[in-house]
Write a protein that holds these residues in place. Structure first.
Motif, mmCIF file in Angstrom:
data_model
loop_
_atom_site.group_PDB
_atom_site.id
_atom_site.type_symbol
_atom_site.label_atom_id
_atom_site.label_comp_id
_atom_site.label_asym_id
_atom_site.label_seq_id
_atom_site.Cartn_x
_atom_site.Cartn_y
_atom_site.Cartn_z
ATOM 1 N N GLU A 68 -49.567 46.569 4.496
ATOM 2 C CA GLU A 68 -50.281 47.806 4.171
ATOM 3 C C GLU A 68 -49.278 48.873 3.740
ATOM 4 O O GLU A 68 -48.075 48.745 3.955
ATOM 5 C CB GLU A 68 -51.063 48.288 5.400
ATOM 6 C CG GLU A 68 -52.138 47.326 5.872
ATOM 7 C CD GLU A 68 -53.254 47.170 4.849
ATOM 8 O OE1 GLU A 68 -53.589 48.168 4.175
ATOM 9 O OE2 GLU A 68 -53.772 46.048 4.720
ATOM 10 N N GLU A 69 -49.799 49.939 3.166
ATOM 11 C CA GLU A 69 -48.931 50.999 2.648
ATOM 12 C C GLU A 69 -48.147 51.691 3.757
ATOM 13 O O GLU A 69 -46.965 52.010 3.576
ATOM 14 C CB GLU A 69 -49.761 52.022 1.873
ATOM 15 C CG GLU A 69 -48.904 53.040 1.160
ATOM 16 C CD GLU A 69 -49.719 53.979 0.300
ATOM 17 O OE1 GLU A 69 -49.115 54.974 -0.169
ATOM 18 O OE2 GLU A 69 -50.917 53.744 0.098
ATOM 19 N N ASP A 70 -48.782 51.906 4.924
ATOM 20 C CA ASP A 70 -48.046 52.567 6.003
ATOM 21 C C ASP A 70 -46.915 51.687 6.525
ATOM 22 O O ASP A 70 -45.833 52.171 6.851
ATOM 23 C CB ASP A 70 -48.996 52.979 7.141
ATOM 24 C CG ASP A 70 -49.749 51.799 7.726
ATOM 25 O OD1 ASP A 70 -49.910 50.788 7.021
ATOM 26 O OD2 ASP A 70 -50.173 51.896 8.899
ATOM 27 N N GLU A 71 -47.140 50.371 6.572
ATOM 28 C CA GLU A 71 -46.067 49.457 6.979
ATOM 29 C C GLU A 71 -44.970 49.428 5.918
ATOM 30 O O GLU A 71 -43.780 49.387 6.236
ATOM 31 C CB GLU A 71 -46.614 48.044 7.206
ATOM 32 C CG GLU A 71 -45.574 47.097 7.764
ATOM 33 C CD GLU A 71 -46.113 45.712 8.059
ATOM 34 O OE1 GLU A 71 -45.287 44.857 8.438
ATOM 35 O OE2 GLU A 71 -47.329 45.479 7.907
ATOM 36 N N TYR A 72 -45.363 49.490 4.641
ATOM 37 C CA TYR A 72 -44.384 49.541 3.538
ATOM 38 C C TYR A 72 -43.485 50.763 3.689
ATOM 39 O O TYR A 72 -42.267 50.657 3.614
ATOM 40 C CB TYR A 72 -45.116 49.560 2.197
ATOM 41 C CG TYR A 72 -44.236 49.899 1.024
ATOM 42 C CD1 TYR A 72 -43.377 48.940 0.482
ATOM 43 C CD2 TYR A 72 -44.251 51.171 0.451
ATOM 44 C CE1 TYR A 72 -42.557 49.253 -0.592
ATOM 45 C CE2 TYR A 72 -43.440 51.484 -0.623
ATOM 46 C CZ TYR A 72 -42.591 50.517 -1.135
ATOM 47 O OH TYR A 72 -41.781 50.820 -2.194
ATOM 48 N N ARG A 73 -44.101 51.933 3.914
ATOM 49 C CA ARG A 73 -43.315 53.172 4.034
ATOM 50 C C ARG A 73 -42.404 53.134 5.267
ATOM 51 O O ARG A 73 -41.266 53.587 5.223
ATOM 52 C CB ARG A 73 -44.241 54.373 4.096
ATOM 53 C CG ARG A 73 -44.951 54.624 2.785
ATOM 54 C CD ARG A 73 -45.701 55.942 2.792
ATOM 55 N NE ARG A 73 -46.561 56.063 1.634
ATOM 56 C CZ ARG A 73 -46.147 56.414 0.429
ATOM 57 N NH1 ARG A 73 -44.860 56.657 0.230
ATOM 58 N NH2 ARG A 73 -46.989 56.516 -0.569
ATOM 59 N N ARG A 74 -42.899 52.563 6.370
ATOM 60 C CA ARG A 74 -42.101 52.468 7.599
ATOM 61 C C ARG A 74 -40.883 51.567 7.369
ATOM 62 O O ARG A 74 -39.752 51.915 7.729
ATOM 63 C CB ARG A 74 -42.971 51.923 8.737
ATOM 64 C CG ARG A 74 -42.269 51.860 10.085
ATOM 65 C CD ARG A 74 -43.192 51.401 11.206
ATOM 66 N NE ARG A 74 -43.880 50.148 10.921
ATOM 67 C CZ ARG A 74 -43.323 48.932 11.073
ATOM 68 N NH1 ARG A 74 -42.090 48.825 11.491
ATOM 69 N NH2 ARG A 74 -44.024 47.842 10.815
ATOM 70 N N ARG A 75 -41.112 50.435 6.756
ATOM 71 C CA ARG A 75 -40.003 49.496 6.501
ATOM 72 C C ARG A 75 -39.037 50.054 5.457
ATOM 73 O O ARG A 75 -37.820 49.835 5.551
ATOM 74 C CB ARG A 75 -40.546 48.140 6.055
ATOM 75 C CG ARG A 75 -41.243 47.398 7.175
ATOM 76 C CD ARG A 75 -41.761 46.068 6.689
ATOM 77 N NE ARG A 75 -42.492 45.385 7.738
ATOM 78 C CZ ARG A 75 -42.286 44.124 8.067
ATOM 79 N NH1 ARG A 75 -41.382 43.415 7.432
ATOM 80 N NH2 ARG A 75 -42.992 43.570 9.019
#
Length: 87
Positions: A68-75
């Protein structure tokens, strides 16, 4: 009236001239073969694609819908933060 023997070339002279001519043509043929081989060799410095970076892999996973986008931004922020160090 033959001009064949007017140059006083002995049997060894004819042998030396014949051997010289054979060596000359052998040298010319060897150079031609080596030049032909050198020009027909495949180039060793072919362009190989570089391995994808961690950001590229992360971007591809987001595009495929694996994350997901939030996981993308976190990573992505974790990648930019640098390696984790233990105290």
């Amino acid at each position: 009236m033959m001009f064949w023997y007017d140059h006083n070339v002995s049997g060894w002279g004819w042998f030396a001239m014949s051997a010289g001519m054979i060596l000359f043509w052998a040298l010319i043929i060897t150079i031609a073969v080596l030049l032909f081989r050198a020009l027909n060799q495949p180039h060793e410095h072919t362009h190989t694609p570089a391995a994808p970076s961690a950001e590229d892999i992360l971007r591809e996973r987001l595009a495929r819908g694996e994350i997901e986008e939030d996981e993308y931004r976190r990573r992505l922020s974790a990648l930019h933060a640098g390696p984790l160090t233990k105290p």
